[in-house]
Design a protein around this motif. Sequence first.
Motif, PDB file in Angstrom:
ATOM      1  N   ASN A  48       0.852  -1.192   0.000  1.00  0.00           N
ATOM      2  CA  ASN A  48       0.000   0.000   0.000  1.00  0.00           C
ATOM      3  C   ASN A  48       0.884   1.237   0.000  1.00  0.00           C
ATOM      4  N   PRO A  49       0.282   2.404  -0.218  1.00  0.00           N
ATOM      5  CA  PRO A  49       1.068   3.633  -0.115  1.00  0.00           C
ATOM      6  C   PRO A  49       1.736   3.726   1.256  1.00  0.00           C
ATOM      7  N   GLY A  50       2.893   4.344   1.305  1.00  0.00           N
ATOM      8  CA  GLY A  50       3.578   4.487   2.580  1.00  0.00           C
ATOM      9  C   GLY A  50       4.812   5.350   2.474  1.00  0.00           C
ATOM     10  N   VAL A  51       5.363   5.653   3.627  1.00  0.00           N
ATOM     11  CA  VAL A  51       6.536   6.513   3.716  1.00  0.00           C
ATOM     12  C   VAL A  51       7.487   5.927   4.749  1.00  0.00           C
ATOM     13  N   ILE A  52       8.752   5.827   4.396  1.00  0.00           N
ATOM     14  CA  ILE A  52       9.786   5.570   5.401  1.00  0.00           C
ATOM     15  C   ILE A  52      10.289   6.947   5.757  1.00  0.00           C
ATOM     16  N   GLY A  53      10.265   7.271   7.026  1.00  0.00           N
ATOM     17  CA  GLY A  53      10.636   8.604   7.464  1.00  0.00           C
ATOM     18  C   GLY A  53      11.936   9.119   6.865  1.00  0.00           C
ATOM     19  N   ARG A  54      12.095  10.400   6.926  1.00  0.00           N
ATOM     20  CA  ARG A  54      13.288  11.066   6.387  1.00  0.00           C
ATOM     21  C   ARG A  54      14.522  10.447   7.032  1.00  0.00           C
ATOM     22  N   HIS A  55      15.542  10.188   6.219  1.00  0.00           N
ATOM     23  CA  HIS A  55      16.751   9.541   6.726  1.00  0.00           C
ATOM     24  C   HIS A  55      17.949   9.879   5.848  1.00  0.00           C
ATOM     25  N   VAL A  56      19.122   9.525   6.365  1.00  0.00           N
ATOM     26  CA  VAL A  56      20.375   9.738   5.646  1.00  0.00           C
ATOM     27  C   VAL A  56      21.240   8.497   5.842  1.00  0.00           C
ATOM     28  N   HIS A  57      21.900   8.065   4.774  1.00  0.00           N
ATOM     29  CA  HIS A  57      22.779   6.900   4.831  1.00  0.00           C
ATOM     30  C   HIS A  57      24.225   7.339   5.002  1.00  0.00           C
ATOM     31  N   ASP A  58      25.014   6.547   5.742  1.00  0.00           N
ATOM     32  CA  ASP A  58      26.439   6.861   5.890  1.00  0.00           C
ATOM     33  C   ASP A  58      27.301   6.086   4.886  1.00  0.00           C
ATOM     34  N   GLY A  59      26.678   5.303   4.041  1.00  0.00           N
ATOM     35  CA  GLY A  59      27.355   4.579   2.967  1.00  0.00           C
ATOM     36  C   GLY A  59      26.454   4.557   1.750  1.00  0.00           C
ATOM     37  N   PRO A  60      26.945   4.095   0.618  1.00  0.00           N
ATOM     38  CA  PRO A  60      26.112   4.058  -0.580  1.00  0.00           C
ATOM     39  C   PRO A  60      25.021   2.995  -0.479  1.00  0.00           C
ATOM     40  N   LEU A 102      21.845   3.786   8.431  1.00  0.00           N
ATOM     41  CA  LEU A 102      21.061   4.983   8.153  1.00  0.00           C
ATOM     42  C   LEU A 102      20.660   5.619   9.472  1.00  0.00           C
ATOM     43  N   THR A 103      20.509   6.931   9.434  1.00  0.00           N
ATOM     44  CA  THR A 103      20.061   7.697  10.585  1.00  0.00           C
ATOM     45  C   THR A 103      18.711   8.294  10.252  1.00  0.00           C
ATOM     46  N   LEU A 104      17.728   8.039  11.113  1.00  0.00           N
ATOM     47  CA  LEU A 104      16.393   8.615  10.945  1.00  0.00           C
ATOM     48  C   LEU A 104      16.417  10.056  11.431  1.00  0.00           C
ATOM     49  N   LEU A 105      15.724  10.939  10.707  1.00  0.00           N
ATOM     50  CA  LEU A 105      15.737  12.366  11.009  1.00  0.00           C
ATOM     51  C   LEU A 105      14.328  12.879  11.287  1.00  0.00           C
ATOM     52  N   ASP A 106      14.221  13.844  12.188  1.00  0.00           N
ATOM     53  CA  ASP A 106      12.921  14.464  12.404  1.00  0.00           C
ATOM     54  C   ASP A 106      12.736  15.605  11.406  1.00  0.00           C
ATOM     55  N   GLU A 107      11.630  16.341  11.543  1.00  0.00           N
ATOM     56  CA  GLU A 107      11.330  17.416  10.587  1.00  0.00           C
ATOM     57  C   GLU A 107      12.344  18.555  10.644  1.00  0.00           C
ATOM     58  N   ASN A 108      13.159  18.606  11.709  1.00  0.00           N
ATOM     59  CA  ASN A 108      14.205  19.629  11.840  1.00  0.00           C
ATOM     60  C   ASN A 108      15.600  19.084  11.520  1.00  0.00           C
ATOM     61  N   GLU A 109      15.651  17.902  10.894  1.00  0.00           N
ATOM     62  CA  GLU A 109      16.911  17.257  10.504  1.00  0.00           C
ATOM     63  C   GLU A 109      17.728  16.759  11.706  1.00  0.00           C
ATOM     64  N   LYS A 110      17.090  16.613  12.848  1.00  0.00           N
ATOM     65  CA  LYS A 110      17.770  16.102  14.041  1.00  0.00           C
ATOM     66  C   LYS A 110      17.660  14.579  14.060  1.00  0.00           C
ATOM     67  N   PRO A 111      18.751  13.886  14.420  1.00  0.00           N
ATOM     68  CA  PRO A 111      18.703  12.413  14.494  1.00  0.00           C
ATOM     69  C   PRO A 111      17.734  11.938  15.569  1.00  0.00           C
ATOM     70  N   ILE A 112      16.906  10.934  15.208  1.00  0.00           N
ATOM     71  CA  ILE A 112      15.954  10.379  16.173  1.00  0.00           C
ATOM     72  C   ILE A 112      16.060   8.848  16.266  1.00  0.00           C
ATOM     73  N   GLY A 113      16.924   8.241  15.458  1.00  0.00           N
ATOM     74  CA  GLY A 113      17.094   6.798  15.497  1.00  0.00           C
ATOM     75  C   GLY A 113      18.081   6.357  14.429  1.00  0.00           C
ATOM     76  N   PHE A 114      18.412   5.083  14.457  1.00  0.00           N
ATOM     77  CA  PHE A 114      19.337   4.578  13.440  1.00  0.00           C
ATOM     78  C   PHE A 114      19.087   3.094  13.207  1.00  0.00           C
ATOM     79  N   ASP A 115      19.553   2.617  12.079  1.00  0.00           N
ATOM     80  CA  ASP A 115      19.555   1.199  11.742  1.00  0.00           C
ATOM     81  C   ASP A 115      20.832   0.899  10.986  1.00  0.00           C
ATOM     82  N   ASN A 116      21.315  -0.317  11.145  1.00  0.00           N
ATOM     83  CA  ASN A 116      22.465  -0.792  10.379  1.00  0.00           C
ATOM     84  C   ASN A 116      22.346  -2.307  10.261  1.00  0.00           C
TER      85      ASN A 116
END
Length: 166
Positions: free
Chosen positions: A62-74, A125-139
């Motif tokens: 179904n439609p969905g969104v994985i929250g805003r995030h940034v990866h530390d590798g490709p 990856l680091t999960l980011l809030d709406e202000n670009e602040k880290p709120i979680g991570f996964d690896n």
Amino acid sequence: MASIAKDFRPEGMAANFLPKDLVVKIPEDLSKWVRRPAGHYYCPIMFDTSAGITVNVLHYPNPGVIGRHVHDGPVFSYTMEGSWYYPEHDWVAEKGSFVWEPPGEHHTLTVKESMTALYVMHGGLTLLDENEKPIGFDNCLTLLGFCAEWYREQGYDDDYIKQFIR
């Protein structure tokens, strides 16, 4: 004429520590896929724990969104079905699309209808809030732990997850 070795492993004890080939058939039965908090399914393919590489298939029925995030590798992706995009970009990954994501780029994976895609994630990856602040991570290791726990809760034995570890 030299013979061609059937196996690259050296003789002796060192061969006992080299990883074996890995062949994983992606199950059609979603009950063997890990259900993630964002409402999608995660099919582990490989956890390369020494290199920190995770290979998986994501399925959004179904439609969905994985929250805003940034990866530390490709990250490498191949879309198998459906489509997805990042609102931060002007492209859409459709069936048959290959995507390469550079490290350090902030984005929000968004699925309009449904999608299935193969991902190879180097690092975490680091999960980011709406202000670009880290709120979680996964690896690789946190995802491995999440999957191991999920499979245990579904009644699989503790060795089930080991088939994906290299």
